[in-house]
Enzyme design. Structure first.
Site, short mmCIF file in Angstrom:
data_model
loop_
_atom_site.label_atom_id
_atom_site.label_comp_id
_atom_site.label_asym_id
_atom_site.label_seq_id
_atom_site.Cartn_x
_atom_site.Cartn_y
_atom_site.Cartn_z
N ASN A 123 2.22 -5.24 -3.13
CA ASN A 123 0.80 -5.54 -2.89
C ASN A 123 0.02 -4.25 -2.61
OD1 ASN A 123 -1.19 -7.72 -2.28
ND2 ASN A 123 -1.12 -6.95 -0.17
N GLU B 269 -6.13 -10.83 -1.35
CA GLU B 269 -6.96 -10.58 -0.15
C GLU B 269 -8.43 -10.52 -0.53
OE1 GLU B 269 -5.49 -7.26 2.19
OE2 GLU B 269 -3.40 -7.78 1.77
N HIS C 286 -10.19 -6.23 -2.30
CA HIS C 286 -11.28 -5.97 -1.35
C HIS C 286 -12.37 -5.26 -2.15
CE1 HIS C 286 -9.02 -7.40 2.03
NE2 HIS C 286 -8.01 -6.60 1.74
N GLU D 101 0.80 -1.24 0.00
CA GLU D 101 0.00 0.00 0.00
C GLU D 101 0.83 1.28 0.00
OE1 GLU D 101 -2.80 -0.36 3.24
OE2 GLU D 101 -3.78 -2.08 2.34
N ASP E 253 -12.19 -10.38 -0.99
CA ASP E 253 -13.51 -10.44 -0.36
C ASP E 253 -14.42 -9.50 -1.12
OD1 ASP E 253 -12.69 -7.95 0.84
OD2 ASP E 253 -12.26 -8.91 2.76
C1 XIL Z 1 -6.38 -6.39 8.28
C2 XIL Z 1 -6.70 -7.57 9.18
O1 XIL Z 1 -7.57 -8.48 8.52
C3 XIL Z 1 -7.35 -7.07 10.46
O2 XIL Z 1 -7.53 -8.15 11.38
C4 XIL Z 1 -6.47 -6.01 11.10
O3 XIL Z 1 -7.13 -5.45 12.23
C5 XIL Z 1 -6.16 -4.90 10.10
O4 XIL Z 1 -5.57 -5.47 8.94
N1 XIL Z 1 -5.03 -4.71 3.66
C6 XIL Z 1 -4.03 -5.53 4.11
C7 XIL Z 1 -4.27 -6.42 5.28
O5 XIL Z 1 -2.96 -5.61 3.48
O6 XIL Z 1 -3.12 -6.61 6.06
C8 XIL Z 1 -5.39 -5.89 6.15
O7 XIL Z 1 -5.67 -6.87 7.15
C9 XIL Z 1 -6.61 -5.58 5.32
C10 XIL Z 1 -6.30 -4.52 4.30
#
Ligand code: XIL
Length: 311
Positions: A168, A232, A204, A127, A234
């Site tokens: 990422n 990641e 996401h 990020e 969802d």
């Molecule tokens: C999130 C976790 O799922 C949570 O449990 C934590 O509180 C915060 O981080 N992008 C990412 C992940 O790269 O590491 C994040 O994970 C979600 C967003």
């Protein structure tokens, strides 16, 4: 029938899940985690706040538990993440500018060194870009400057030469200003010989809003000579779920899987945990959730079957 992991493996891919330490003692949860997936991402406990809570003091106890679970179940591990502005212990913000590059290199050498040979991918930097494609003004950007990303990749390669090194980010699934910035960075790293092997598209995503250019975007990174992973995944909705939303979500999951499978260099897909009862979404996006492929009781949702059929 076959598991999602087995279906993915038959196509030379993995299908995995993130997980976190508190759920490792939940037997119904671990029954699914240990059988359905052939890849695990350490969801939290490899982050800097856990691995180097105070300067020079490293702690791998929690992350080691997840890696051991994966090894016991023949699952490959994605390491997540070495350099990120979030979940960073407070002391890092107070490191004098002239010392931060050394601190970052030492962190990477220790963490990637500890997991050498045990992780197939590292999310080396997470990020680093804003939505408009400019650099996020993290402590690393402000105190080290633009070069911190290349320095992080060089340190990771030295620490674990066999791990594939990934950049990422989120909102980079389709073609847009942010993914253009990521593209230009990868292109220049390849030209300069900076060791980068892949890009992670967090994914996401929002119900009914899958970008139309995901396949095209994956393909342009593949054409630069790097792998792509969906890291990641969802797909969140306003809760509660209903049959209409579930059907849309299934179509959305299917579209993401199809976009990955259409490009040989798209090596795998990871859901950001697998059960709606163990998702980060409701705590961060109030009123939203139901973003995963199993419900709170570990029953398979229509989205599970869409992934199953697409694989
Ligand atoms: C999130 C976790 O799922 C949570 O449990 C934590 O509180 C915060 O981080 N992008 C990412 C992940 O790269 O590491 C994040 O994970 C979600 C967003």
């Amino acid at each position: 029938g076959p598991t999602l992991g087995q279906l993915a493996a038959a196509k030379g891919r993995y299908f995995g899940s993130a997980t976190d330490n508190p759920t490792l003692t939940n037997a119904p949860y671990t029954a699914v985690l240990g059988s359905e997936f052939n890849q695990i991402t350490v969801g939290n406990t490899q982050k800097w706040q856990y691995t180097e809570p105070s300067r020079g003091q490293f702690d791998y106890r929690q992350a080691d538990q997840i890696v051991a679970f994966a090894q016991a179940h023949d699952q490959i591990v994605r390491g997540h993440t070495l350099v990120w502005h979030n979940q960073l212990p407070g002391w890092v913000n107070d490191v004098p500018a002239g010392e931060l590059l050394g601190v970052m290199r030492n962190h990477i050498a220790n963490v990637a060194g500890h997991y050498k040979g045990k992780v197939v991918h590292w999310d080396v930097v997470n990020e680093a870009f804003e939505e408009d494609g400019t650099r996020r003004q993290s402590v690393f950007q402000q105190k080290i400057g633009d070069s911190y990303i290349a320095e992080a990749f060089k340190a990771a390669r030295a620490a674990d030469p066999n791990a594939k090194l990934y950049y990422n980010d989120y909102n980079v699934e389709g073609v847009n200003a942010k993914s253009d910035a990521m593209y230009n960075m990868v292109k220049s790293f390849k030209q300069q010989g900076i060791p980068i092997d892949g890009v992670g598209l967090q994914a996401h995503l929002i119900l009914g809003q899958i970008p139309s250019t995901v396949r095209q975007n994956i393909q342009r990174f593949a054409d630069l000579g790097v792998d792509v992973a969906i890291t990641e995944l969802d797909i969140r909705m306003r809760t509660p779920r209903d049959a209409t939303k579930d059907a849309q979500q299934a179509a959305d999951y299917r579209a993401v899987v199809n976009a990955c499978l259409a490009v040989t260099r798209c090596v795998g897909i990871t859901v950001w945990d697998f059960s709606d009862g163990h998702s980060w979404i409701p705590s961060v996006f109030p009123g939203e959730g139901a973003a995963l492929i199993y419900d709170e009781n570990f029953a398979k949702k229509p989205s599970y079957w869409a992934v199953y059929e697409a694989l």
